[in-house]
Scaffold this active site. Structure first.
Site, PDB file in Angstrom:
ATOM      1  NE  ARG A  25      -4.195  -1.449   0.233  1.00 16.88           N
ATOM      2  CZ  ARG A  25      -5.309  -1.487   0.764  1.00 16.88           C
ATOM      3  NH1 ARG A  25      -5.554  -0.511   1.492  1.00 16.88           N
ATOM      4  NH2 ARG A  25      -6.426  -2.279   0.665  1.00 16.88           N
ATOM      5  NE  ARG A  29      -7.333   5.677   1.747  1.00 19.58           N
ATOM      6  CZ  ARG A  29      -8.208   4.701   2.508  1.00 19.58           C
ATOM      7  NH1 ARG A  29      -9.420   5.114   2.889  1.00 19.58           N
ATOM      8  NH2 ARG A  29      -7.860   3.356   2.665  1.00 19.58           N
ATOM      9  NE  ARG A  38      -9.536   7.447  -6.608  1.00 20.07           N
ATOM     10  CZ  ARG A  38     -10.033   6.873  -5.365  1.00 20.07           C
ATOM     11  NH1 ARG A  38      -9.019   6.205  -4.635  1.00 20.07           N
ATOM     12  NH2 ARG A  38     -11.413   6.916  -5.110  1.00 20.07           N
ATOM     13  CG  ASP A  74      -8.723  -3.224  -4.527  1.00 15.32           C
ATOM     14  OD1 ASP A  74      -8.478  -2.821  -3.448  1.00 15.32           O
ATOM     15  OD2 ASP A  74      -9.785  -4.336  -4.248  1.00 15.32           O
ATOM     16  CE1 TYR A 153     -13.291  -7.041   2.025  1.00 16.34           C
ATOM     17  CE2 TYR A 153     -11.535  -8.400   1.011  1.00 16.34           C
ATOM     18  CZ  TYR A 153     -11.828  -7.316   2.002  1.00 16.34           C
ATOM     19  OH  TYR A 153     -10.880  -6.716   2.441  1.00 16.34           O
TER      20      TYR A 153
HETATM   21  O1  CP3 Z   1       0.020   0.277  -2.989  1.00 17.85           O
HETATM   22  C1  CP3 Z   1      -0.305  -0.819  -3.062  1.00 17.85           C
HETATM   23  O2  CP3 Z   1      -0.015  -1.825  -2.291  1.00 17.85           O
HETATM   24  C2  CP3 Z   1      -1.054  -1.231  -4.520  1.00 17.85           C
HETATM   25  C3  CP3 Z   1      -2.227  -0.885  -4.755  1.00 17.85           C
HETATM   26  C4  CP3 Z   1      -3.422  -1.875  -3.785  1.00 17.85           C
HETATM   27  C5  CP3 Z   1      -4.680  -1.394  -3.214  1.00 17.85           C
HETATM   28  N1  CP3 Z   1      -5.304  -2.595  -2.997  1.00 17.85           N
HETATM   29  C6  CP3 Z   1      -5.130  -0.291  -3.399  1.00 17.85           C
HETATM   30  C7  CP3 Z   1      -6.158   0.379  -2.680  1.00 17.85           C
HETATM   31  C8  CP3 Z   1      -3.182  -3.210  -3.299  1.00 17.85           C
HETATM   32  C9  CP3 Z   1      -2.093  -4.241  -3.486  1.00 17.85           C
HETATM   33  C10 CP3 Z   1      -4.692  -3.505  -2.910  1.00 17.85           C
HETATM   34  C11 CP3 Z   1      -4.932  -4.921  -2.344  1.00 17.85           C
HETATM   35  C12 CP3 Z   1      -6.114  -5.329  -1.526  1.00 17.85           C
HETATM   36  N2  CP3 Z   1      -7.381  -4.683  -1.561  1.00 17.85           N
HETATM   37  C13 CP3 Z   1      -6.103  -6.080  -0.388  1.00 17.85           C
HETATM   38  C14 CP3 Z   1      -4.908  -7.012  -0.196  1.00 17.85           C
HETATM   39  C15 CP3 Z   1      -3.856  -6.065   0.646  1.00 17.85           C
HETATM   40  C16 CP3 Z   1      -4.156  -5.706   1.971  1.00 17.85           C
HETATM   41  O3  CP3 Z   1      -4.135  -4.553   2.360  1.00 17.85           O
HETATM   42  O4  CP3 Z   1      -4.585  -6.748   2.974  1.00 17.85           O
HETATM   43  C17 CP3 Z   1      -7.544  -5.822   0.031  1.00 17.85           C
HETATM   44  C18 CP3 Z   1      -7.960  -6.843   1.292  1.00 17.85           C
HETATM   45  C19 CP3 Z   1      -8.292  -5.138  -0.684  1.00 17.85           C
HETATM   46  C20 CP3 Z   1      -9.658  -4.842  -0.341  1.00 17.85           C
HETATM   47  C21 CP3 Z   1      -9.732  -3.275  -0.321  1.00 17.85           C
HETATM   48  N3  CP3 Z   1      -9.565  -2.279  -1.404  1.00 17.85           N
HETATM   49  C22 CP3 Z   1      -9.913  -2.788   1.096  1.00 17.85           C
HETATM   50  C23 CP3 Z   1     -10.113  -3.318   2.499  1.00 17.85           C
HETATM   51  C24 CP3 Z   1     -10.061  -1.324   0.899  1.00 17.85           C
HETATM   52  C25 CP3 Z   1      -9.903  -0.313   1.934  1.00 17.85           C
HETATM   53  C26 CP3 Z   1     -10.982   0.342   1.853  1.00 17.85           C
HETATM   54  C27 CP3 Z   1     -10.901   1.763   2.627  1.00 17.85           C
HETATM   55  O5  CP3 Z   1     -11.269   2.853   2.129  1.00 17.85           O
HETATM   56  O6  CP3 Z   1     -10.428   1.873   3.632  1.00 17.85           O
HETATM   57  C28 CP3 Z   1      -9.773  -1.168  -0.398  1.00 17.85           C
HETATM   58  C29 CP3 Z   1      -9.731   0.146  -1.153  1.00 17.85           C
HETATM   59  C30 CP3 Z   1      -8.106   0.574  -1.737  1.00 17.85           C
HETATM   60  N4  CP3 Z   1      -7.579  -0.281  -2.414  1.00 17.85           N
HETATM   61  C31 CP3 Z   1      -7.784   1.786  -1.654  1.00 17.85           C
HETATM   62  C32 CP3 Z   1      -6.343   1.581  -2.302  1.00 17.85           C
HETATM   63  C33 CP3 Z   1      -5.375   2.741  -2.481  1.00 17.85           C
HETATM   64  C34 CP3 Z   1      -8.073   2.935  -0.929  1.00 17.85           C
HETATM   65  C35 CP3 Z   1      -9.337   3.805  -1.963  1.00 17.85           C
HETATM   66  C36 CP3 Z   1      -9.317   5.137  -1.953  1.00 17.85           C
HETATM   67  O7  CP3 Z   1      -8.072   5.639  -1.957  1.00 17.85           O
HETATM   68  O8  CP3 Z   1     -10.207   5.644  -1.566  1.00 17.85           O
END
Ligand code: CP3
Length: 342
Positions: A25, A29, A38, A74, A153
């Site tokens: 990640r 953010r 974004r 994602d 999910y």
């Molecule tokens: O920088 C990186 O690591 C690459 C990008 C990445 C994202 N998601 C971007 C993202 C990666 C590798 C993921 C994988 C992902 N997505 C996982 C496995 C990794 C982990 O953290 O365990 C999981 C469980 C998800 C599902 C998911 N997507 C969640 C739980 C969330 C968070 C929701 C929130 O807003 O708190 C997301 C959204 C997400 N994926 C964001 C990003 C940058 C946030 C979206 C935003 O900026 O509004």
């Protein structure tokens, strides 16, 4: 080409001069430049807009000088490409219009041919190719969600704490479970292939929620499917999960994984004793430590580096993703420390 890159050397079992470092990640953010880009675009739309996804992927590499990019996307993107109705709700996570709970739900979903993921992956290939062209010697890591973390999910319909419905399907209707997990494995496999085909140098499978499983359930219901998702790719693979200490040796997937990710709960020297001498370790700075005064964080990072020496090779990372409220200057300072510049 990125062949001599420290990350790839470490995945190959060599110890480059300084341990390679990147952050799960790292894009997202914690970066003001990300938040700015974004504005007005939904998460999954950003993932499917090649220029935007490429730029967001590159931001943390430029800012921190990490040893790898991780593709901005994602885990649910390949499901969207397969035609499944899914959105990512800010502050919450992936939400599905139709949860997949009954045998009929599983039948309906798995009647979709996983090959449609490859057919619709044009925006993914375009974004990856643009990133790889910009990165030069720095490798790009592609990724996908493991079948269990996706199912956690999909069966629930959204985020949950203990992933009870997915685990209940394993226990109560193993035939439906194996059908669903086998299909998800092929979807993630296709998503990884699209990224590798466009130039990703390594891939990571995220089984973030695997820690909610018992070792017996992990071996019986998960391991064969995660193996399917990761088998047959011609780049090195990293296999990551949170809370997987009780079955860390199984996370090697019988040697298919070149590296195993470790969360902050298990010291790396103990993890090395479990996985043995033919697996690289990745981790495991505690994300909570990012809030601590620098002297405390620095001592923790040095301890992680020292314990990592017990593994055949070490890729420095956090034990899980960068929390959104992290000061990005702290991440840059950790990179400098790992590179011996502090
Ligand atoms: O920088 C990186 O690591 C690459 C990008 C990445 C994202 N998601 C971007 C993202 C990666 C590798 C993921 C994988 C992902 N997505 C996982 C496995 C990794 C982990 O953290 O365990 C999981 C469980 C998800 C599902 C998911 N997507 C969640 C739980 C969330 C968070 C929701 C929130 O807003 O708190 C997301 C959204 C997400 N994926 C964001 C990003 C940058 C946030 C979206 C935003 O900026 O509004």
């Amino acid at each position: 080409m990125a062949h001599d890159a420290p990350l790839l050397a470490a995945l190959n079992g060599d110890r480059p001069d300084t341990a390679p470092i990147w952050f799960m990640r790292q894009a997202g953010r914690s970066l003001p430049e990300y938040r700015e880009l974004r504005v007005g675009t939904r998460m999954l739309d950003a993932c499917l807009t090649p220029d935007l996804a490429a730029e967001i992927t590159l931001q943390p590499v430029r800012r921190h000088g990490v040893d790898a990019g991780i593709f901005f996307s994602d885990i649910v993107v390949p499901l969207r490409l397969a035609g499944v109705e899914v959105e990512i709700e800010p502050g919450r996570g992936p939400v599905f219009a139709s949860p997949v709970r009954t045998p009929a739900d599983v039948e309906k979903l798995t009647s979709i041919d996983p090959d449609v993921v490859a057919e619709h992956a044009g925006p993914i290939r375009d974004a990856v190719a643009a990133v790889v062209a910009e990165l030069g010697d720095v490798p790009l890591i592609g990724f996908a969600g493991a079948p269990f973390t996706l199912a956690a999910y999909l069966v629930e319909g959204g985020p949950s704490k203990e992933h009870l419905r997915a685990r209940a399907m394993m226990a109560g209707d193993p035939a439906s479970w194996h059908k669903l997990a086998g299909w998800l494995a092929r979807v993630s496999h296709a998503f990884l292939e699209a990224q590798i085909g466009a130039g990703a140098s390594a891939v990571q499978l995220f089984d973030s929620w695997a820690g909610s499983l018992s070792p017996d359930f992990y071996r019986e219901y998960i391991q064969p499917h995660s193996t399917t998702a990761l088998a047959g790719h011609d780049v090195p693979v990293i296999h990551f999960g949170v809370g997987t200490g009780p079955f860390l040796a199984d996370m090697r997937l019988g040697g298919l994984a070149d590296a195993v990710g470790v969360d902050w709960r298990l010291p790396l020297d103990e993890a090395a004793a479990i996985v043995g001498g033919d697996t690289t370790l990745q981790g495991n700075i505690d994300p909570a430590m990012l809030q601590a005064p620098w002297e405390i964080l620095e001592a923790h990072v040095r301890d992680v580096l020292r314990r990592g020496e017990a593994a055949r090779a070490h890729i420095v990372n956090l034990g899980h993703g960068v929390p959104p409220d992290t000061d990005p200057a702290v991440l840059t300072r950790i990179v400098d420390l790992a590179h011996g510049a502090e």
